[in-house]
Design a protein around this motif. Structure first.
Motif, PDB file in Angstrom:
ATOM      1  N   UNK A 190      36.810 -12.694 -43.416  1.00  0.00           N
ATOM      2  CA  UNK A 190      35.542 -11.961 -43.474  1.00  0.00           C
ATOM      3  C   UNK A 190      34.357 -12.912 -43.605  1.00  0.00           C
TER       4      UNK A 190
ATOM      5  N   UNK B 223      39.278   3.527 -46.303  1.00  0.00           N
ATOM      6  CA  UNK B 223      39.263   2.821 -47.588  1.00  0.00           C
ATOM      7  C   UNK B 223      40.549   2.017 -47.727  1.00  0.00           C
ATOM      8  N   UNK B 224      40.433   0.795 -48.203  1.00  0.00           N
ATOM      9  CA  UNK B 224      41.635  -0.014 -48.445  1.00  0.00           C
ATOM     10  C   UNK B 224      41.682  -0.382 -49.918  1.00  0.00           C
ATOM     11  N   UNK B 225      42.810  -0.035 -50.546  1.00  0.00           N
ATOM     12  CA  UNK B 225      43.050  -0.489 -51.929  1.00  0.00           C
ATOM     13  C   UNK B 225      44.382  -1.195 -51.897  1.00  0.00           C
ATOM     14  N   UNK B 226      44.387  -2.456 -52.217  1.00  0.00           N
ATOM     15  CA  UNK B 226      45.588  -3.265 -52.048  1.00  0.00           C
ATOM     16  C   UNK B 226      45.636  -4.295 -53.164  1.00  0.00           C
ATOM     17  N   UNK B 227      46.829  -4.854 -53.376  1.00  0.00           N
ATOM     18  CA  UNK B 227      47.017  -5.926 -54.354  1.00  0.00           C
ATOM     19  C   UNK B 227      46.585  -5.507 -55.763  1.00  0.00           C
TER      20      UNK B 227
ATOM     21  N   UNK C  80      42.151  -5.813 -54.111  1.00  0.00           N
ATOM     22  CA  UNK C  80      41.215  -5.670 -53.001  1.00  0.00           C
ATOM     23  C   UNK C  80      40.815  -4.204 -52.918  1.00  0.00           C
TER      24      UNK C  80
ATOM     25  N   UNK D 211      38.043  -2.065 -50.615  1.00  0.00           N
ATOM     26  CA  UNK D 211      37.013  -2.165 -49.584  1.00  0.00           C
ATOM     27  C   UNK D 211      36.827  -0.834 -48.856  1.00  0.00           C
TER      28      UNK D 211
ATOM     29  N   UNK E 208      35.787   0.269 -45.276  1.00  0.00           N
ATOM     30  CA  UNK E 208      35.565  -0.250 -43.929  1.00  0.00           C
ATOM     31  C   UNK E 208      34.773   0.730 -43.076  1.00  0.00           C
TER      32      UNK E 208
ATOM     33  N   UNK F  16      34.115  -8.320 -40.091  1.00  0.00           N
ATOM     34  CA  UNK F  16      35.473  -8.830 -39.891  1.00  0.00           C
ATOM     35  C   UNK F  16      35.922  -8.782 -38.440  1.00  0.00           C
TER      36      UNK F  16
END
Lengths: 397, 85
Positions: free
Chosen positions: B14, B44-48, B55, B57, B59, B84
């Motif tokens: 990014x 929407x990204x929810x990760x880790x 994370x 974000x 998008x 990105x």
């Protein structure tokens, strides 16, 4: 902090040799190739610059602007040799040096502070002593800022720009846009920007990023980032092994006699103990010419080899390009290949042959254009929801 | 980075972007000085979230008035907008 070492007009100084008075008169490096209509002069002395002659000025225009201009034959072999010695001297103080071009190199000061008494001044003093010749030193948070500082520095008075990105941008803001010529990627931008009325780096940094990208593309974006005090990471070189053989030629040789001289040089180079059975990937053939100046040709072989006959075949073709009779011939190894062991399978499969050819092509591309010449895309987490975790670029093999 | 053997570069990293957004729904209005013509998609990204560097974000896939198709995201943890693609 990045330290920049700048030796202005390095190529002209080396070519002038002990004729130092030349540098006080209008003089410029003669065009290196055959003299054609678009031949351009190389680096010019300060007196020649006062007449408007600069590196890259067409030869005809340079002579028209300054009829008393002295053209100095270029000395590419001497420049490479002297520059290599200076880099080795800098490396001897522990610096990991990134050479940009002959006369301009950078290294990071952080790792050297403790080694030289804990202060930046001592690192700079050590660098100056190691070089054993006058050089301008500049220090800044980025490579470009350090180069700008070095171009404003005096020989005994280095310029230090302390702080981070913001301080670098503030320092660069008032400096002329022509500083972009110091980087080969952005050298072509200073003239069009000046024509558009942007005279300083601050003027460039104040433009909208999208407008710079629209007008100048990737080059413009790089210049924009540089003007804002940002720059890429240092990529220090791997110190090379030095292996050279040379031969004094008693008289101006040509044809078969010159081939014999090459024959002898190749045999001597291959017989050197330091080679330790390794093949040669890239060699440099150079000559000192009878009528002054030098000639230099870099020869990457199609495949790493230690066969004198094939080496002579490749080098003989280059030797035919010698522009004038030579009084000394030199052959140096620039890069070694793996130890000689070209063992082939009894039955060659088509796929294996293709793979080995591809591998060889990658090696040749790397020898010619550096280690980043061939990369492949490797999916490490192809299903990751975070895009930057999915793929990486890695060396081809 | 040292030698070719140790060299890896991640793709699609990014890059910080200049984005003006609508305070009501967070939808981007301009990207890099260009007005947004169409919002094609948002996710929407929810990760880790299970480790120390989660994370989060939002998008947006948008088309600017000059016809560029751009994917930007708003970092909901650290703040800031990034492009990105």
């Amino acid at each position: 902090m990045i330290v920049c070492v700048l030796l202005p007009r390095f190529e002209l100084t080396v070519a002038a040799g002990d004729r130092e008075e030349l540098l006080r008169t209008p003089a410029a490096l003669a065009p290196s190739g055959p003299t054609t209509r678009d031949a351009r002069v190389g680096e010019a002395s300060p007196t020649a610059e006062a007449f408007g002659v600069r590196a890259g000025t067409p030869l005809g225009e340079a002579l028209a602007r300054c009829p008393s201009l002295t053209l100095v034959p270029p000395d590419p072999a001497g420049v490479a040799d002297r520059w290599e010695r200076l880099l080795v001297r800098l490396e001897s103080i522990g610096a990991a040096v990134e050479p940009e071009r002959p006369g301009l190199a950078c290294f990071a000061a952080r790792g050297l502070l403790r080694l030289h008494g804990g202060s930046l001044e001592r690192v700079l003093t050590a660098a100056r002593h190691a070089l054993r010749q006058p050089a301008r030193l500049g220090v800044g948070p980025s490579r470009f800022c350090a180069l700008a500082a070095a171009s404003r520095a005096r020989v005994r008075r280095p310029v230090v720009v302390a702080g981070g990105e913001a301080e670098a941008a503030a320092y660069l803001a008032a400096l002329p846009i022509a500083l972009l010529c110091g980087r080969h990627e952005t050298a072509g931008l200073s003239e069009p920007l000046e024509r558009l009325g942007i005279a300083t780096l601050g003027g460039l940094a104040a433009l909208p990023r999208a407008a710079v990208a629209d007008r100048f593309g990737a080059q413009g974006l790089l210049a924009y980032e540089l003007a804002r005090g940002r720059d890429g990471e240092l990529a220090p070189r791997q110190p090379p092994e030095r292996l050279v053989e040379e031969l004094e030629l008693p008289e101006a040789l040509s044809g078969v006699q010159l081939d014999r001289a090459l024959h002898l040089l190749v045999d001597r180079l291959l017989a050197r103990r330091e080679r330790r059975g390794r093949t040669l990937r890239t060699v440099v053939l150079s000559a000192v010419l009878v009528e002054g100046g030098t000639w230099r040709e870099r020869v990457p072989f199609r495949e790493a080899l230690a066969d004198p006959q094939r080496m002579r075949l490749a080098l003989g073709q280059r030797l035919a390009l010698l522009p004038a009779p030579a009084e000394r011939l030199l052959l140096a190894v620039e890069r070694f290949g793996p130890p000689a062991s070209d063992q082939r399978s009894l039955l060659e499969e088509a796929a294996a042959v293709r793979r080995s050819r591809l591998r060889e092509a990658v090696r040749q591309a790397r020898a010619a254009a550096g280690p980043d010449a061939a990369l492949r895309v490797l999916a490490v987490e192809a299903q990751s929801r975070v895009p930057e975790r999915r793929v990486v670029l890695t060396p081809f093999e | 980075m040292s030698g070719p053997a140790g060299r890896t570069h991640r793709l699609a990293q990014p890059r910080r972007a200049q984005v003006e957004s609508d305070p009501a729904d967070g939808r981007p209005c301009t990207v890099g000085g260009r007005a947004v013509d169409t919002v094609r998609e948002s996710w929407l990204i929810e990760d880790r979230w299970w480790n120390g560097s989660p994370v989060r974000r939002r998008y947006w896939e948008i088309v600017t008035t000059c016809g560029r198709n751009v994917v930007v995201f708003h970092d909901l943890r650290g703040g800031g907008w990034f492009v990105q693609r």
